[in-house]
Enzyme design. Structure first.
Site, PDB file in Angstrom:
ATOM      1  N   ARG A 108       0.860  -1.188   0.000  1.00 13.28           N
ATOM      2  CA  ARG A 108       0.000   0.000   0.000  1.00 13.28           C
ATOM      3  C   ARG A 108       0.886   1.224   0.000  1.00 13.28           C
ATOM      4  NH1 ARG A 108      -5.077   2.126   3.487  1.00 13.28           N
ATOM      5  NH2 ARG A 108      -6.020   0.598   2.095  1.00 13.28           N
ATOM      6  N   HIS A 135      -7.373   0.756  -6.321  1.00 10.54           N
ATOM      7  CA  HIS A 135      -7.583   0.016  -5.060  1.00 10.54           C
ATOM      8  C   HIS A 135      -8.377  -1.255  -5.392  1.00 10.54           C
ATOM      9  CE1 HIS A 135      -7.787  -0.834  -0.928  1.00 10.54           C
ATOM     10  NE2 HIS A 135      -8.679   0.038  -0.516  1.00 10.54           N
ATOM     11  N   GLN A 138     -10.390  -3.652  -2.902  1.00  3.95           N
ATOM     12  CA  GLN A 138     -11.627  -3.050  -2.376  1.00  3.95           C
ATOM     13  C   GLN A 138     -12.820  -3.401  -3.282  1.00  3.95           C
ATOM     14  OE1 GLN A 138     -12.176  -0.957   0.545  1.00  3.95           O
ATOM     15  NE2 GLN A 138     -14.278  -1.415  -0.017  1.00  3.95           N
ATOM     16  N   ASP A 231     -16.925   8.002  -1.529  1.00  3.21           N
ATOM     17  CA  ASP A 231     -15.630   7.877  -0.863  1.00  3.21           C
ATOM     18  C   ASP A 231     -15.298   9.249  -0.283  1.00  3.21           C
ATOM     19  OD1 ASP A 231     -13.110   7.029  -0.045  1.00  3.21           O
ATOM     20  OD2 ASP A 231     -12.231   7.016  -2.058  1.00  3.21           O
ATOM     21  N   CYS A 272     -16.085   2.659   0.974  1.00  2.83           N
ATOM     22  CA  CYS A 272     -14.917   1.821   1.287  1.00  2.83           C
ATOM     23  C   CYS A 272     -14.449   2.018   2.726  1.00  2.83           C
ATOM     24  CB  CYS A 272     -13.799   2.094   0.294  1.00  2.83           C
ATOM     25  SG  CYS A 272     -13.368   3.838   0.166  1.00  2.83           S
ATOM     26  N   ARG A 317     -13.796  -7.374   2.958  1.00  3.30           N
ATOM     27  CA  ARG A 317     -12.396  -7.143   2.585  1.00  3.30           C
ATOM     28  C   ARG A 317     -11.573  -8.390   2.932  1.00  3.30           C
ATOM     29  NH1 ARG A 317     -10.102  -2.446   2.197  1.00  3.30           N
ATOM     30  NH2 ARG A 317      -8.705  -3.667   0.892  1.00  3.30           N
TER      31      ARG A 317
END
Ligand code: CP
Ligand code: NVA
Length: 329
Positions: A108, A135, A138, A231, A272, A317
């Site tokens: 990440r 991402h 996700q 988001d 998310c 996740r």
């Protein structure tokens, strides 16, 4: 049909076919059921997994860690400042060293090129746990959650509202095109996604019968929606942009009026996370003091409502990341 994803990296959904993404979602569902039944198979026994984090994380870090331990692997967290990556040692050299010791590497961080360089040099699967551009893990969680709540993916009307050019918007665009969704982004023009990614998604959509709409108009985007997604207005690494984003994105806040506009009383709300929906965070309070906003991208009313499936999404996740590791190792 047999699937063999062994040895593959997972950097963006662009590298995976619709069938391969569908397979990962099916595998995640199966692994979730096995965990619920208490009969995990320890599919990653003896594996060592490096977890590199240049940016903070709650869900992604915990999902990788728990998934590793559930399946018998050893996760090693390498946080910012813990290793030489890019500082005293190039990304390529670091990748070569880690590849000699670990069976898989999660990354990440900021630049998408870093995760690409790791994958090009490590000799073991590298998984993107979020970069400035994409991402992808996700999206697997989001799609598993949509399948659980809406019952399907194909043709699902998914409206993403807010910052239309961040890692989430980009990844949802690619994922929705691959899986045949009716995907809409509502954002101010200056926050529209990169035309290269839109062109790619539109091209994929021709084969999958997906629909892609990028508009400034919220009403058009949320009409008949099965799911509304948003988001944060300011992603990690761009904290100097609060003022301009607040000005631009207030009309795109997810609130009950927006949910009503869908005319779908069962519309679900996805995010998310983390989300700014109250004053229970230090950043939230700072924004309140500076700009007088009690909530940003989503109101607390929506966040806490029966429409909100954000914690199912957060749990997913773990099941989906587990599927990615089990499939590729
Ligand atoms: N959604 C997500 O990636 O959360 P974290 O930043 O907590 O990992
Ligand atoms: N766009 C957000 C996603 C967080 C999971 C960020 O990059 O900060």
């Amino acid at each position: 049909m047999a699937f063999n994803l062994k040895g593959r990296s997972f950097l963006t959904l662009r590298d995976f076919t619709s069938k391969e993404i569908g397979y990962l979602l099916d595998l995640a569902k199966e692994l979730k059921e096995l965990k619920y039944a208490g009969i995990q198979k320890k599919m990653l026994e003896g594996k060592n997994i490096a977890l590199i984090f240049e940016k903070p994380s709650t869900r992604t870090r915990c999902a990788f860690t728990v998934a590793c331990i559930d399946e018998g692997a050893h996760p090693e967290y390498l946080g910012k400042g813990d290793i030489q990556l890019g500082k005293k040692e190039s990304t390529a050299d670091t990748a070569k060293v880690l590849g000699r010791m670990f069976d898989g590497i999660e990354f990440r961080g900021f630049k998408h090129e870093t995760v690409e360089q790791l994958a090009a040099n490590a000799g073991v699967p590298v998984w993107n746990g979020l970069t400035d551009k994409y991402h992808p893990t996700q999206i697997l969680a989001d799609f598993l959650t949509i399948k659980e709540h809406v019952g399907r993916l194909k043709g699902v009307k998914l409206a993403y509202v807010g910052d239309g050019r961040n890692n989430m918007a980009n990844s949802l665009l690619v994922g929705s095109a691959k899986m045949g969704l009716d995907f809409r982004i509502a954002a101010p023009k200056s926050l529209f996604p990169d035309p290269e990614i839109v062109a790619y998604a539109e091209n994929v959509a021709k084969e999958t019968n997906a629909h892609i709409l990028i508009t400034e108009n919220v009403d058009e985007a949320v009409k008949g929606a099965d799911a509304i997604y948003t988001d944060v207005w300011v992603s990690m690494g761009e904290e100097d942009k609060f003022e301009e984003r607040i000005k631009l994105l207030q009309p795109y806040q997810v609130n009950m009026d927006m949910l009503d506009k869908t005319e779908n009383e069962d519309v679900i709300f996805l995010h998310c996370l983390p989300a700014f929906h109250d004053l229970d965070t230090s950043v939230g309070r700072e924004i309140f003091e500076k700009y007088g906003l009690k909530e940003m991208e989503v109101t607390d009313e929506v966040f806490q409502s029966r429409h909100s499936v954000v914690f199912d999404e957060a749990e997913n996740r773990m099941h989906t990341i587990k599927a990615v590791m089990v499939a590729t190792l």
